[in-house]
Design a protein around this motif. Sequence first.
Motif, PDB file in Angstrom:
ATOM      1  N   THR A   1      29.560  10.544  80.430  1.00 23.79           N
ATOM      2  CA  THR A   1      29.516  10.026  79.082  1.00 23.79           C
ATOM      3  C   THR A   1      28.465  10.754  78.241  1.00 23.79           C
ATOM      4  O   THR A   1      27.325  10.889  78.655  1.00 23.79           O
ATOM      5  CB  THR A   1      29.162   8.532  79.137  1.00 23.79           C
ATOM      6  N   SER A   2      28.859  11.215  77.096  1.00 29.63           N
ATOM      7  CA  SER A   2      27.925  11.926  76.225  1.00 29.63           C
ATOM      8  C   SER A   2      27.160  10.953  75.355  1.00 29.63           C
ATOM      9  O   SER A   2      27.687   9.923  74.947  1.00 29.63           O
ATOM     10  CB  SER A   2      28.677  12.899  75.321  1.00 29.63           C
ATOM     11  N   GLN A   3      25.905  11.303  75.065  1.00 31.03           N
ATOM     12  CA  GLN A   3      25.156  10.478  74.112  1.00 31.03           C
ATOM     13  C   GLN A   3      24.744  11.290  72.912  1.00 31.03           C
ATOM     14  O   GLN A   3      24.217  10.751  71.940  1.00 31.03           O
ATOM     15  CB  GLN A   3      23.874   9.931  74.708  1.00 31.03           C
TER      16      GLN A   3
ATOM     17  N   HIS B   1      31.508   7.051  72.547  1.00 28.86           N
ATOM     18  CA  HIS B   1      31.106   5.655  72.682  1.00 28.86           C
ATOM     19  C   HIS B   1      31.053   4.998  71.308  1.00 28.86           C
ATOM     20  O   HIS B   1      30.572   5.589  70.338  1.00 28.86           O
ATOM     21  CB  HIS B   1      29.731   5.587  73.346  1.00 28.86           C
ATOM     22  N   ALA B   2      31.545   3.760  71.235  1.00 28.14           N
ATOM     23  CA  ALA B   2      31.691   3.105  69.936  1.00 28.14           C
ATOM     24  C   ALA B   2      30.383   3.050  69.159  1.00 28.14           C
ATOM     25  O   ALA B   2      30.371   3.166  67.933  1.00 28.14           O
ATOM     26  CB  ALA B   2      32.237   1.695  70.130  1.00 28.14           C
ATOM     27  N   LYS B   3      29.283   2.909  69.844  1.00 25.18           N
ATOM     28  CA  LYS B   3      28.010   2.807  69.137  1.00 25.18           C
ATOM     29  C   LYS B   3      27.570   4.143  68.546  1.00 25.18           C
ATOM     30  O   LYS B   3      26.669   4.182  67.733  1.00 25.18           O
ATOM     31  CB  LYS B   3      26.920   2.309  70.103  1.00 25.18           C
ATOM     32  N   LEU B   4      28.165   5.210  68.987  1.00 24.31           N
ATOM     33  CA  LEU B   4      27.691   6.527  68.551  1.00 24.31           C
ATOM     34  C   LEU B   4      28.708   7.266  67.689  1.00 24.31           C
ATOM     35  O   LEU B   4      28.545   8.440  67.394  1.00 24.31           O
ATOM     36  CB  LEU B   4      27.348   7.372  69.784  1.00 24.31           C
TER      37      LEU B   4
END
Lengths: 655, 321
Positions: free
Chosen positions: B95-97, B136-139
């Motif tokens: 998963t990428s951040q 990711h939904a937050k990002l």
Amino acid sequence: MLDTFEILTTSGVVLWSRTYAHVSPSVVNNFIADVFIEEKSAVVGAKDGASAAANPLYKYDQHTLRWTFEKELGIIFVAVYRSLLHLSWIDKLVDNIRAIFVSLYGDQLKKPNTTIVECLKFDEYFDQQLHELEQTGGKLDRSEVRAFEDEADSEILGKEPPAPAGLIQRSQPQDDTLDSSPVATPSASRPSTPAVNHLVVAKAGPVAKMSRRARKGQNTNSGLVSSGDEGSARKSKAKAAKRGRKWDADGFADEDDDVQLDYSAPNAVTSDSEAEAAGRPGAVEEVDASTWGSNTKGKFVLRDLGDEVHSILASAGAKNGIEKPGSPAGLVGSGLSAISGLFRNVVGGKVLTKEDLDKAMKGMEEHLLKKNVAREAAVRLCDGVEKELIGVKTGNFESIDTRIRKAMEASLTKMLTPTSSLDLLRDIDSITAPPVTSLRKARPYVMSIVGVNGVGKSTNLSKICFFLLQNKYKVLIAAGDTFRSGAVEQLAVHVRNLKELTAREGGKVELYQKGYGKDAATVAKDAVAFAAQEGFDVVLIDTAGRRHNDQRLMSSLEKFAKFAQPDKILMVGEALVGTDSVAQARNFNAAFGSGRSLDGFIISKCDTVGDMVGTLVSIVHATNVPVLFVGVGQHYSDLRNFSVKWGVEKLLSSN
Amino acid sequence: MAALDTLKAFFEASLKPSPTVFVIGFAFVLLFPILLHFLVTQKSAYTTLPSVLLVGPSGAGKTALLTLFERGPLAPAPSEKPTSTAPASPTPTHTSQAPAAVELAVSSDGTSSFRDDLDATGTTAKRFLLIDTPGHAKLRRLALSHLSPAKPSTSPTSSYSATPKSKLKGLVFVLDAAALADGDGLPATAAYLYDVLLALQKRASGAKGSKPPPAIPVLIAANKLDLFTALPAALVKSNLEAELGRIRKTRSRGLLDSGVGADDDVAGAGEGDDWLGEYGSDKFSFKQMLEFDIEVEVIGGSVVGDGPGADRWWKWIGQRI
Ligand SMILES: Nc1nc2c(ncn2[C@@H]2O[C@H](COP(=O)(O)OP(=O)(O)OP(=O)(O)O)[C@@H](O)[C@H]2O)c(=O)[nH]1
Ligand SMILES: [Mg+2]
């Protein structure tokens, strides 16, 4: 033993990894999502690159993860092992690997616009560390390690009995380019290039704690160690290692000399002191000089990798020690830097330090507190932003304050944005009219509303009902407050109003009530059954208001959730409530038992607080449950989808 | 002598407190640091490369695709790997951040494969940036900020993956065609796609008065077609269209966003603003996006395994650069 060790970037690329037993990628993925993105185990300061021991363990699906994070380069080091094991040396391994990796490949990692890092050689460094630490640490928890190793062994090798050493030797050709046999060393995820002439084969101490597999490897090798002629003590440099180690010393050996390396003999003697030395930087030289330097001269001893590793670790340790005091370069120097600092503050391009940030962060914290954010949440946000900004360069014409504001805006947005967005109508449709391909049966959609006394549960329930009626749903309202007198009548009034208001819209609403004194959970369950029978689309269940510290009433919520099986449990919180909000949200979130938690919040009375919408932040901080709706007035139509942008703007607006 | 005199006169004049001297001196004091600053920062400035953005839900294979294009397919992984059964494993990803940008090159006629080493063959190459974003939904903000008409704000969180400002030439929406087959996959993927398309539509229609920004074509890359559970590209397209239509309908009936008060002129400002595609139309189809100059194409492929591969996506990108 370790299952896997990975080095990956924040952008999700695995730079290097070593796998001993297959671990589903979802373990690490969940770890990243929970710890880094959703910050669930929000231990303040977890992300500042502290040592692995300081970071909280992450457990998932029988695996435990030890990790550390290098902020500047954006790389995560993570070791995964079975939760059953207790590996005392693992934090040390993670920390050491980090120090070595950063010092070897730091330059490559800073290159823009590429994700490639050439680190094939890292295998050797890793092996060296692993064995060194295993030997020291292994003594402490030998039994567990052993038990596991045996298990792992049989997993990989089947039940093959340990072959006598001589046999193996014969079966292997006496070729000095003996590759590390496939079984002997678990391979890394990258292919070993032929350039690596000197493959490090598992080394073992005299302590017979090695697995059969490794023992075998060692036996194989010991017969071959002879042709080497490496001599003088080499001063190891990181550079040399990057090029691939060439045995140029004294012109004895050249690149084509495919010598088999063996660590076993010298390392076994000194490995203990060696590992300790890694911890105490000062001691390394000492060991170097006495044990390593002269007395091994002329013998075949390859300790340059160990040497190199130790000097890297020592310098990393030393750097940590020195970094604190700073470097005042005389009066003129400091004056000059002060002026340029001021100047940078105006035109930007300043590298932020802790001192620069401290004062400005205090201001930001005050600001958040004024907005009614609980102190706990404000501190967490500010700490996070500060950690993130230390060492960052401000942009052109950007002052510290604007930079902080920008970072805070990003943090708030990230915090308040839900992990999965809710489209309520779509959700309802998928339950009440499931697609033919799915095997689910149509049933009513159940929503229940909880909260402390007087926050506006019934009002907000009616608002949601109004919205659903406008969309032509058939709604059953269940009077689950069988406790407070007048509660049922109050709902009845709402239902009557709603009927009148939406008579021409085409929706339908009824009240399901069984008076007072009945068990609320049973009433709710009956209401759902009734709704299914009568063809309602949605059941909205009101519940009795309860103090979050009222043990008796709170515990009945678990039974309620089990009986009514709500699709969504929403909690109503008041925008006005202050510091209590954190405890309220936490207790309610935990009240539904282990398998269930809140699905969302409705923040009521947002119209009465102006910009002071800090409650939003406090409750999301406390629970990681998103805010879905906000109530903005007295009318049935005064319910809004919560817009993150709106909330963040309000929180950051000055005055 | 004369020269010396003029020099003397000049010094005298410059030391007298005359207004010209003040003005010049003052201007010098003010401008010097600014000039200096620009001199210092100039060298880190980028030449603007055209760029292509990778978006899509988490786990779709964006980062995997990025690394594939950058490294080419890796030689079959070391087969002595005792635990793995996969025949050819690509660079593993998680998963990428943070976003990541990678500089790639395609031959000027857009026909070279990503496997070709353009430096070696000596063909003239066009260079571009491929930008990976976290799903990711937050990002997602990090991805969507590239699409807003305002200047994309570079990611404030990470200095590591500095995203230089660049000309956006195309957008690749990567999705997991195998995940679309079951329950929640379709609505979640479509919801993100809806947001992306809506942002593009607003970008195109927002700048009505001034010159419209250059159109951004969209490629919907149906990934993981190597898995037998994956839906074929045609089915992916029709399912997405149906789902986008459904989302469009429920969003138009949904609650207002907070901040949009009833007192704001909702009827005037809001009507059709958040409606994707042709306003009031019953069914949604990607063709409706052409009204806003947004060309949408669905192409299937796979990053790993022996599926259809990623060549058609590369070709699509090559043609837009
Ligand atoms: N079978 C199969 N698996 C694939 C394919 N492409 C990617 N994957 C796998 O899908 C997983 C997720 O890929 P990533 O590239 O990390 O996903 P992402 O889109 O970057 O996800 P985020 O970074 O979270 O947004 C990886 O384990 C890949 O190996 C494919 O074509 N076929
Ligand atoms: Mg990714």
